[in-house]
Scaffold this motif. Structure first.
Motif, PDB file in Angstrom:
ATOM      1  N   VAL A 137      -6.583 117.717   4.878  1.00  0.00           N
ATOM      2  CA  VAL A 137      -7.836 117.244   4.294  1.00  0.00           C
ATOM      3  C   VAL A 137      -8.969 117.640   5.231  1.00  0.00           C
ATOM      4  O   VAL A 137      -9.016 117.218   6.384  1.00  0.00           O
TER       5      VAL A 137
ATOM      6  N   PHE B 253     -14.565 112.705   6.001  1.00  0.00           N
ATOM      7  CA  PHE B 253     -13.383 112.057   6.561  1.00  0.00           C
ATOM      8  C   PHE B 253     -13.361 112.067   8.083  1.00  0.00           C
ATOM      9  O   PHE B 253     -12.307 111.872   8.695  1.00  0.00           O
TER      10      PHE B 253
ATOM     11  N   GLN C 158     -10.876 107.618   5.719  1.00  0.00           N
ATOM     12  CA  GLN C 158      -9.475 108.048   5.746  1.00  0.00           C
ATOM     13  C   GLN C 158      -8.564 106.939   5.230  1.00  0.00           C
ATOM     14  O   GLN C 158      -7.660 107.185   4.416  1.00  0.00           O
TER      15      GLN C 158
ATOM     16  N   PHE D 201      -5.708 115.181   8.757  1.00  0.00           N
ATOM     17  CA  PHE D 201      -7.152 115.321   8.604  1.00  0.00           C
ATOM     18  C   PHE D 201      -7.652 116.368   9.594  1.00  0.00           C
ATOM     19  O   PHE D 201      -7.441 116.254  10.799  1.00  0.00           O
TER      20      PHE D 201
END
Length: 412
Positions: A353, A358, A364, A387
């Motif tokens: 991601v 985020f 998150q 992430f």
């Protein structure tokens, strides 16, 4: 009879070329690696491996490792030295063109960045953007003391729908660019005669993470790369038996319908994910809140009434601006439902991601909660979330990685 001999000769030549390409890719992704390990993994004989390794060494692309700790004793008493890529054997250029900015990098064969620069001069004209990109290419060559003849490949990426085979930008609705022959235009403006790879800017990021994280991803069958910016995309990367693998599909999930007959989208439809959760949509909704007299903390962060940026918005969220928190929570919830749908459909092993939204752990956590709530309980999935730290050069780095991939894939 002549035709049969001709056909057999062509098949033999093709097999030899494929073997050489496979050996190079094996060394690239698994090196340093011993010849015996390559023979086992590729199902080729030791003489075939040795012949191809010797050819690659003669071409200056690979070398034997001299570190004694990496060597093992063979049955004949001679230490078996693993082979690996020579990092500076080749050089590649990656360019990302977004209209609002242009970013360039120069990398060596191992994907290490030797030079990087960006130009954030706003420009909505395609031709002018191409001219500025080529000017940056000339500056990069001068800074690295290289010529265009020293460049083994150029990767070029841009938002929008891209026909990578033809090197065409089919359409970028946000800027009204359509049917642009990026490959031909870049070659003509720069004078570069080598291979030019053109791809969507989300797809190249998937190639970039595959290259950068090859140690982790070599044994992973597939992954998805969710990229959130002023648009939204999620290309799917399928690893294959030929070592490299590739992106499957354009991944234009930003135009997944989240709300039938909902908010208008730049593509012309209504209710698309981008209309609710893209950076542009979030910034527009926050700007509207300011116009209506809301979002007091955000107002204090925007100097002289300037339009809010994502940095301003995230800072306001962290400071507890209730209006901004509601807007971002809504954006994250739509993204969570979309990602749950992606996982239900394709079951990626890893979901990367990438998006400034985020950076905040709160976002998150909400994303994970929404995804888990909307996963199909019947489908067993162990998708891992990673992430990615967003930065300005990830697109250019990914474009260079794409050029390296195509160089490996087409090596004969």
């Amino acid at each position: 009879m002549f035709f049969i001999q001709f056909l057999q000769s062509n098949i033999t030549s093709r097999i030899k070329a494929l073997n050489k390409s496979s050996v190079l890719k094996m060394i690239y992704f698994y090196g340093p690696i011993k010849r015996s390990d390559m023979a086992e993994q590729l199902g080729l004989t030791m003489p075939t491996i040795t012949t191809n390794v010797n050819c690659l060494m003669a071409a200056g692309l690979v070398q034997e490792e001299q570190d004694e700790k990496l060597c093992s004793d063979s049955s004949r008493g001679r230490k078996a030295r693993p082979v690996d890529i020579i990092p500076d054997a080749r050089h590649y250029v990656g360019i990302e063109m977004q209209g609002s900015r242009r970013v360039i990098c120069v990398q060596n064969f191992r994907g290490q960045t030797l030079y990087a620069a960006k130009d954030e001069t706003p420009c909505r004209d395609y031709e002018r953007n191409m001219e500025l990109s080529c000017a940056m290419l000339r500056e990069a060559m001068e800074a690295c003391r290289l010529t265009l003849e020293d460049v083994a490949g150029i990767g070029f990426c841009t938002p929008g729908l891209v026909n990578s085979q033809e090197g065409m930008l089919d359409t970028w609705p946000s800027y009204g660019w359509r049917n642009k022959n990026v490959r031909a235009d870049l070659a003509a403006l720069s004078g570069y005669a080598g291979p030019i790879s053109v791809e969507n800017n989300a797809c190249v990021r998937a190639y970039g993470v595959r290259l950068e994280q090859r140690g982790m991803l070599n044994e992973v069958p597939n992954f998805a790369y969710f990229f959130l910016s002023f648009g939204i995309a999620c290309p799917f990367f399928l690893n294959t038996a030929n070592v490299v693998g590739s992106v499957v599909g354009a991944g234009e999930v930003g135009h997944m319908i989240m709300e039938p007959d909902g908010l208008p989208c730049s593509c012309g439809n209504r209710g698309c994910l981008e209309a609710y959760s893209s950076n542009a949509a979030v910034a527009a909704r926050c700007a509207q809140a300011l116009e209506e007299g809301g979002a007091p903390i955000l107002r204090g962060l925007c100097p002289d009434g300037t339009a809010p940026t994502m940095e301003h918005i995230l800072a306001a969220q962290a400071a507890g601006d209730e209006t901004v928190c509601q807007i971002l929570d809504g954006a994250v919830r739509h993204i969570g439902v979309a990602i749950a749908n992606i996982i239900n459909f394709s079951c990626p092993r890893i979901m990367f991601v990438d998006g400034v939204l985020f950076r905040e752990e709160r976002n998150q956590a909400l994303l994970r909660e929404v995804v888990n709530r909307n996963l199909c309980n019947v489908i067993h999935t162990d998708t891992e979330f990673i992430f990615v730290e967003s930065h300005d050069f990830s697109g250019a780095n990914g474009a260079a990685a794409l050029a390296i991939y195509n160089s490996l894939e087409n090596y004969t």
